[in-house]
Design a protein around this motif. Structure first.
Motif, PDB file in Angstrom:
ATOM      1  N   ALA A 268      -6.352 -33.497 -11.164  1.00 45.40           N
ATOM      2  CA  ALA A 268      -7.613 -33.428 -10.418  1.00 45.40           C
ATOM      3  C   ALA A 268      -7.630 -32.238  -9.463  1.00 45.40           C
ATOM      4  CB  ALA A 268      -7.828 -34.731  -9.643  1.00 45.40           C
ATOM      5  N   GLU A 269      -6.458 -31.864  -8.921  1.00 45.66           N
ATOM      6  CA  GLU A 269      -6.405 -30.812  -7.911  1.00 45.66           C
ATOM      7  C   GLU A 269      -6.001 -29.442  -8.443  1.00 45.66           C
ATOM      8  OE1 GLU A 269      -7.361 -31.001  -4.746  1.00 45.66           O
ATOM      9  OE2 GLU A 269      -8.013 -33.052  -5.151  1.00 45.66           O
ATOM     10  N   CYS A 270      -5.583 -29.370  -9.688  1.00 40.52           N
ATOM     11  CA  CYS A 270      -5.038 -28.104 -10.185  1.00 40.52           C
ATOM     12  C   CYS A 270      -6.124 -27.035 -10.282  1.00 40.52           C
ATOM     13  CB  CYS A 270      -4.344 -28.294 -11.534  1.00 40.52           C
ATOM     14  SG  CYS A 270      -5.446 -28.621 -12.912  1.00 40.52           S
ATOM     15  N   ASP A 271      -5.689 -25.772 -10.243  1.00 39.15           N
ATOM     16  CA  ASP A 271      -6.666 -24.693 -10.433  1.00 39.15           C
ATOM     17  C   ASP A 271      -6.564 -24.087 -11.835  1.00 39.15           C
ATOM     18  OD1 ASP A 271      -4.329 -23.303 -10.189  1.00 39.15           O
ATOM     19  OD2 ASP A 271      -4.978 -21.968  -8.574  1.00 39.15           O
ATOM     20  N   LEU A 272      -5.546 -24.494 -12.580  1.00 39.66           N
ATOM     21  CA  LEU A 272      -5.439 -24.058 -13.977  1.00 39.66           C
ATOM     22  C   LEU A 272      -4.800 -25.174 -14.802  1.00 39.66           C
ATOM     23  CD1 LEU A 272      -5.742 -21.730 -16.090  1.00 39.66           C
ATOM     24  CD2 LEU A 272      -3.342 -21.197 -15.628  1.00 39.66           C
ATOM     25  N   LEU A 273      -5.526 -25.603 -15.815  1.00 38.91           N
ATOM     26  CA  LEU A 273      -5.005 -26.639 -16.704  1.00 38.91           C
ATOM     27  C   LEU A 273      -4.667 -25.977 -18.034  1.00 38.91           C
ATOM     28  CD1 LEU A 273      -4.682 -29.826 -16.795  1.00 38.91           C
ATOM     29  CD2 LEU A 273      -6.756 -29.797 -18.179  1.00 38.91           C
ATOM     30  N   ILE A 274      -3.396 -26.078 -18.417  1.00 34.49           N
ATOM     31  CA  ILE A 274      -2.980 -25.471 -19.687  1.00 34.49           C
ATOM     32  C   ILE A 274      -2.756 -26.618 -20.675  1.00 34.49           C
ATOM     33  CG2 ILE A 274      -1.359 -23.877 -20.787  1.00 34.49           C
ATOM     34  CD1 ILE A 274      -0.491 -23.178 -17.793  1.00 34.49           C
ATOM     35  N   ASP A 282     -10.505 -39.793 -24.451  1.00 33.07           N
ATOM     36  CA  ASP A 282     -11.139 -40.539 -23.349  1.00 33.07           C
ATOM     37  C   ASP A 282     -10.135 -41.328 -22.512  1.00 33.07           C
ATOM     38  OD1 ASP A 282     -11.492 -42.026 -26.075  1.00 33.07           O
ATOM     39  OD2 ASP A 282     -11.431 -43.615 -24.591  1.00 33.07           O
ATOM     40  N   ARG A 283      -9.028 -41.769 -23.103  1.00 30.96           N
ATOM     41  CA  ARG A 283      -8.017 -42.494 -22.331  1.00 30.96           C
ATOM     42  C   ARG A 283      -7.251 -41.541 -21.406  1.00 30.96           C
ATOM     43  NH1 ARG A 283     -10.482 -46.486 -23.422  1.00 30.96           N
ATOM     44  NH2 ARG A 283      -9.635 -48.498 -24.046  1.00 30.96           N
ATOM     45  N   VAL A 284      -7.347 -40.257 -21.685  1.00 29.25           N
ATOM     46  CA  VAL A 284      -6.704 -39.260 -20.833  1.00 29.25           C
ATOM     47  C   VAL A 284      -7.658 -38.791 -19.741  1.00 29.25           C
ATOM     48  CG1 VAL A 284      -6.024 -36.818 -20.825  1.00 29.25           C
ATOM     49  CG2 VAL A 284      -4.940 -38.399 -22.413  1.00 29.25           C
ATOM     50  N   THR A 285      -8.903 -38.537 -20.103  1.00 32.35           N
ATOM     51  CA  THR A 285      -9.796 -37.860 -19.158  1.00 32.35           C
ATOM     52  C   THR A 285     -10.440 -38.817 -18.157  1.00 32.35           C
ATOM     53  OG1 THR A 285     -11.716 -38.092 -20.606  1.00 32.35           O
ATOM     54  CG2 THR A 285     -10.400 -36.094 -20.840  1.00 32.35           C
ATOM     55  N   GLY A 286     -10.637 -40.091 -18.522  1.00 29.27           N
ATOM     56  CA  GLY A 286     -11.480 -40.932 -17.680  1.00 29.27           C
ATOM     57  C   GLY A 286     -12.872 -40.309 -17.652  1.00 29.27           C
ATOM     58  N   LYS A 287     -13.536 -40.427 -16.503  1.00 27.76           N
ATOM     59  CA  LYS A 287     -14.885 -39.867 -16.381  1.00 27.76           C
ATOM     60  C   LYS A 287     -14.832 -38.355 -16.610  1.00 27.76           C
ATOM     61  CE  LYS A 287     -18.640 -39.949 -12.995  1.00 27.76           C
ATOM     62  NZ  LYS A 287     -18.826 -40.121 -11.524  1.00 27.76           N
ATOM     63  N   LEU A 288     -15.512 -37.909 -17.651  1.00 25.01           N
ATOM     64  CA  LEU A 288     -15.356 -36.525 -18.104  1.00 25.01           C
ATOM     65  C   LEU A 288     -15.698 -35.490 -17.033  1.00 25.01           C
ATOM     66  CD1 LEU A 288     -16.601 -36.192 -21.797  1.00 25.01           C
ATOM     67  CD2 LEU A 288     -14.399 -35.498 -20.856  1.00 25.01           C
ATOM     68  N   GLU A 289     -16.805 -35.710 -16.319  1.00 23.04           N
ATOM     69  CA  GLU A 289     -17.272 -34.694 -15.361  1.00 23.04           C
ATOM     70  C   GLU A 289     -16.248 -34.449 -14.256  1.00 23.04           C
ATOM     71  OE1 GLU A 289     -20.219 -37.757 -15.340  1.00 23.04           O
ATOM     72  OE2 GLU A 289     -19.104 -37.200 -17.136  1.00 23.04           O
ATOM     73  N   ASP A 290     -15.441 -35.474 -13.975  1.00 30.26           N
ATOM     74  CA  ASP A 290     -14.496 -35.324 -12.880  1.00 30.26           C
ATOM     75  C   ASP A 290     -13.098 -34.927 -13.354  1.00 30.26           C
ATOM     76  OD1 ASP A 290     -16.457 -36.014 -11.116  1.00 30.26           O
ATOM     77  OD2 ASP A 290     -15.953 -38.148 -11.111  1.00 30.26           O
ATOM     78  N   PHE A 291     -12.930 -34.736 -14.660  1.00 31.71           N
ATOM     79  CA  PHE A 291     -11.588 -34.430 -15.165  1.00 31.71           C
ATOM     80  C   PHE A 291     -11.246 -32.965 -14.913  1.00 31.71           C
ATOM     81  CE2 PHE A 291      -8.633 -33.112 -18.547  1.00 31.71           C
ATOM     82  CZ  PHE A 291      -7.582 -33.964 -18.245  1.00 31.71           C
ATOM     83  N   ALA A 292     -10.188 -32.755 -14.157  1.00 30.16           N
ATOM     84  CA  ALA A 292      -9.714 -31.398 -13.857  1.00 30.16           C
ATOM     85  C   ALA A 292     -10.877 -30.490 -13.469  1.00 30.16           C
ATOM     86  CB  ALA A 292      -8.946 -30.822 -15.054  1.00 30.16           C
ATOM     87  N   GLY A 557     -14.495 -45.598 -17.386  1.00 34.08           N
ATOM     88  CA  GLY A 557     -15.682 -44.919 -16.857  1.00 34.08           C
ATOM     89  C   GLY A 557     -15.491 -44.336 -15.466  1.00 34.08           C
ATOM     90  N   LYS A 558     -14.359 -44.632 -14.825  1.00 36.00           N
ATOM     91  CA  LYS A 558     -14.109 -44.090 -13.483  1.00 36.00           C
ATOM     92  C   LYS A 558     -13.320 -42.785 -13.595  1.00 36.00           C
ATOM     93  CE  LYS A 558     -15.979 -47.183 -10.753  1.00 36.00           C
ATOM     94  NZ  LYS A 558     -15.410 -48.391 -10.221  1.00 36.00           N
ATOM     95  N   ALA A 559     -13.349 -42.030 -12.486  1.00 37.06           N
ATOM     96  CA  ALA A 559     -12.551 -40.805 -12.437  1.00 37.06           C
ATOM     97  C   ALA A 559     -11.081 -41.170 -12.309  1.00 37.06           C
ATOM     98  CB  ALA A 559     -12.983 -39.959 -11.255  1.00 37.06           C
ATOM     99  N   ASN A 560     -10.219 -40.273 -12.796  1.00 30.98           N
ATOM    100  CA  ASN A 560      -8.783 -40.563 -12.782  1.00 30.98           C
ATOM    101  C   ASN A 560      -8.206 -40.695 -11.374  1.00 30.98           C
ATOM    102  OD1 ASN A 560      -8.590 -40.727 -15.501  1.00 30.98           O
ATOM    103  ND2 ASN A 560      -7.543 -38.767 -15.798  1.00 30.98           N
ATOM    104  N   THR A 561      -8.939 -40.181 -10.379  1.00 35.68           N
ATOM    105  CA  THR A 561      -8.436 -40.304  -9.007  1.00 35.68           C
ATOM    106  C   THR A 561      -8.742 -41.682  -8.416  1.00 35.68           C
ATOM    107  OG1 THR A 561     -10.483 -39.217  -8.361  1.00 35.68           O
ATOM    108  CG2 THR A 561      -8.511 -37.857  -8.411  1.00 35.68           C
ATOM    109  N   GLU A 562      -9.574 -42.456  -9.118  1.00 32.82           N
ATOM    110  CA  GLU A 562      -9.932 -43.797  -8.628  1.00 32.82           C
ATOM    111  C   GLU A 562      -9.010 -44.852  -9.228  1.00 32.82           C
ATOM    112  OE1 GLU A 562     -14.431 -44.362  -8.396  1.00 32.82           O
ATOM    113  OE2 GLU A 562     -14.297 -42.633  -9.706  1.00 32.82           O
TER     114      GLU A 562
END
Lengths: 566, 161
Positions: A268-274, A282-292, A557-562
């Motif tokens: 959630a906090e990274c500035d570069l996702l490789i 979907d089991r990885v991202t959770g809520k898409l808009e808030d993923f990374a 459906g929630k963000a991964n930080t929740e």
């Protein structure tokens, strides 16, 4: 060259492909093939259900990297295999499934044990064939193997009409396979590699997000080199576990719905996702808009359809993971103006932040002096196998606890149905893995629900002296669904209580296996020690805390930080 | 947005169901679909008209390309292209409307391909919008039956300067 029967030719072709073990179940339509196999060194493992055959071949393929082969009869034999095929398809496992078919003259007539398996399996195979011409028999089989293992791997089904198996043919010479309409991209585009490396240079808070592609392409070494060289923390998907050592300081463990607090916060906090060989499931991202959401994204994948499917990426790299990682490593090694240790040092503040997250919310559970906690069972298994066992899992809580607490250091050591989530996968897959590595410890981490879905394969294990160990985390529930019901359905446990189950210790005995049970914490260690010391198949029945949940958990459906924490 | 996608594929049994299965399985929309052999009998050309935003159309073209039997996928609506559709319409054509039918058909450059005492069967060719316009005009006069081919399309040749 003399003539031979179609079935002899099929067997010869399997030998030519280097196949030594296949998993199958006979029937009228494949009786010729099994007859021909008797004259070959290829070992057929006679399973007890066709689903078991496909899962076992799948497990064999996952631990070896070779193409797994299953041989099923027509009609119900083929349809019973479909769940196994779909499982392999979702996880990109190289397999060839041979199915018998009624004689060509009867196809379409609703003949006995006829089913349109090519039609049925079309959406869950990488490709499939009905061989309708004797001349095409061997070229088709060769093509099937080629397609199964090249590009993004996957299962390929070949349907073999019975009359062709009895016909005589001249075995064709081996030729290079060229399919004009199928040319996977293996090499990364140098411009994209350059762009990716420059982004890595600029990043202050990078994260490597790696999936099953790293394992399928055997690029764990290249990944480790990159991560360690530049001090980049690594998180793995369920399919990626073992791609990077789970006990390494840079490992943040799994991310996503049941990922670690650290991994989900870091993404959630990274500035570069490789992203390497991962598909933003979907089991990885959770809520898409808030993923990374704060990051730029680099995505390496051999399958162009995976790129920008769910999440838009800034630098797409269509390539074999190994080739792309090698190119990135070389870029950093050959640029004389880059001081690698400076680059690595630059990430120290980021690693400190990550370390603080781990200190604040480590992966943990509330242990108990008497009641057995499932996480404790997994940790104890890890301890006594020194983390070196091949772990297969069923699906549900058992799978997530295994993923969280069996810290995998080696690739191709974690065999689990990730994409399809197939209960009943673990036991036959363990048999396949054990057939590939007879001397290794293979443990199926199971639940009391899912083990019953393919329990009949204990007989297969016994017949072929596959000393697999089954650790049942027995809570008397379909635990993962029960956990959802507890959290989101007001504790209404609809159809998740397994009130009646067999006595697993007696059941083990009935199959000629050793049954052991632990009902209190102090019994866990002796049971595991005894299980690992025996040459026989063992079922360990751990009566665990009934309402233990898997945490952290990101509600759907929630963000991964929740995350809900322990 | 409407996209017209041209697909070259191996002319093999089951290949059409691979394409249509992909569309239904992944929830992509098919507005029309036309397929026939090319000059090379081993290769078919399929024209599919679909709806979707850029992400969906990107997925459609990538997923089509991923099929082993698919040789080439082009979103021809990305550039200049010509599209044609053909329609066969059976019109009510009784004494008081016969002349009116012929007049309208003439405006759309259609022609009568079958005739009976009470009807004309008419062929009209053109872009999808022209076909739709023709149907709108002919409907009040009395359409008995209608068969549309769906769109076929070809990219325009690049013009040299």
């Amino acid at each position: 060259m003399g003539k031979m029967s179609g079935s002899q030719a099929v067997v010869k072709c399997l030998e030519e492909e280097g196949i030594k073990t296949i998993f199958g179940y006979p029937g009228g339509a494949v009786i010729d093939l099994f007859d021909a196999l008797m004259d070959s060194d290829i070992n057929n493992v006679l399973v007890r259900h066709e689903q078991g055959a496909v899962h076992a071949a799948d497990g064999f393929a996952r631990v070896t990297g070779e193409v797994g082969v299953a041989l099923l009869t027509s009609g119900p034999g083929a349809t019973n295999g479909v769940t196994g095929i779909a499982t392999a398809y979702m996880d990109s496992i190289p397999m060839v499934i041979l199915t018998g078919q009624v004689p060509r003259a009867l196809i379409g007539n609703d003949a006995f044990q006829e089913v349109d398996i090519v039609g049925i399996s079309r959406p869950c195979t990488k490709h499939n064939y009905l061989v309708s011409d004797l001349d095409q028999l061997i070229p088709t089989l060769r093509e099937a193997f080629y397609i199964a293992k090249s590009g993004r791997p996957g299962p390929v089904l070949v349907d073999l009409p019975k009359d062709l198996m009895a016909s005589q043919l001249t075995y064709p010479e081996k030729k290079d396979i060229k399919i004009s309409s199928y040319q996977p991209t293996y090499k990364p585009h140098p411009v994209q590699i350059e762009r990716a490396c420059k982004k890595i240079m600029q990043a202050k808070k990078p994260v490597l997000y790696v999936g099953g592609g790293v394992i399928l392409s055997d690029s764990s070494n290249e990944l480790r080199e990159l991560a360690i060289k530049l001090n980049i923390p690594v998180t793995m998907t369920l399919m990626g576990l073992g791609a990077f050592p789970g006990t390494h300081d840079l490992s943040m463990g799994m991310l996503g719905m049941h990922g670690t607090y650290t991994a989900n916060m870091a993404v959630a906090e990274c500035d570069l996702l490789i992203a390497v060989g991962a598909r933003f499931d979907d089991r990885v991202t959770g809520k898409l808009e808030d993923f990374a959401a704060k990051s730029q994204k680099i995505h390496i994948d051999i399958d162009p359809t995976s790129i920008s499917k769910n999440v838009k990426v800034d630098v797409p790299i269509v390539s074999d993971c190994k080739k792309a990682l090698t190119a990135i490593n070389e870029w950093f090694d050959t640029k004389s103006d880059i001081n690698l240790s400076d680059e690595a040092d630059r990430h120290m503040p980021w690693l400190e932040t990550i370390h603080d997250w781990t200190v604040k919310h480590p992966l943990s559970y509330k242990d108990d002096d008497i009641i057995i906690k499932p996480q404790y069972v997994i940790e104890t298994l890890h301890k006594h196998t020194e983390g070196k066992a091949i772990i297969t899992t069923e699906v549900g809580q058992n799978q997530m606890w295994a993923a969280q607490f069996y810290k995998l250091d080696y690739h191709r050591h974690f065999v689990t149905s990730g994409g399809l989530g197939t209960m009943g996968f673990g036991l036959p897959a363990a048999i396949g893995a054990q057939m590939a590595f007879p001397d290794k410890t293979v443990i199926d981490i199971a639940g009391d629900g899912s083990i019953q879905m393919n329990i009949q394969e204990l007989a297969t294990a016994k017949q072929y002296n596959c000393p697999v160990k089954v650790a049942i985390l027995n809570n008397g529930y379909l635990g993962m669904v029960r956990q959802w019901q507890k959290l989101f359905y007001n504790k209404r446990y609809a159809s998740t209580t397994m009130d009646v189950a067999p006595d697993f210790v007696d059941l083990a005995k009935a199959y000629g296996a050793l049954g052991l049970r632990a009902t209190t914490k102090d019994e866990v260690e002796p049971v595991i020690k005894e299980a690992l010391a025996t040459d026989n198949i063992v079922i360990m029945d751990f009566k665990i805390e009934k309402e233990e949940g898997v945490y952290p958990m990101v509600p759907a459906g929630k963000a991964n930080t929740e995350m809900l924490l322990v | 947005m409407k996209h017209t996608i041209s697909v070259l594929l191996q002319n093999k049994p089951g290949v059409l169901s691979r394409v249509t299965g992909l569309f239904s399985g992944r929830g992509f929309n098919i507005k029309s679909l036309c397929v026939a052999e090319t000059l090379d009998k081993g290769i078919s050309c399929l024209t599919v008209v679909s709806h979707g935003d850029e992400t969906i159309v990107e997925q459609i073209t990538k997923q089509l390309h991923k099929l082993i039997d698919v040789i080439k996928v082009t979103d021809i609506s990305e550039h200049e292209f010509v599209e044609r559709e053909m329609i066969l319409i059976r019109m009510k054509a009784e004494s008081h409307t016969r002349a009116e039918v012929l007049r309208v058909i003439d405006i759309f450059r259609g022609k009568v391909v079958d005739v009976s005492a009470k009807s004309y069967a008419v062929e009209i060719t053109g872009s999808a919008s022209k076909i739709t316009a023709a149907i709108d005009i002919l409907r009040p006069i009395g359409i008995k039956e209608i068969i549309r081919t769906g769109t076929i399309a070809m990219a325009r040749a690049t013009k040299t300067k």
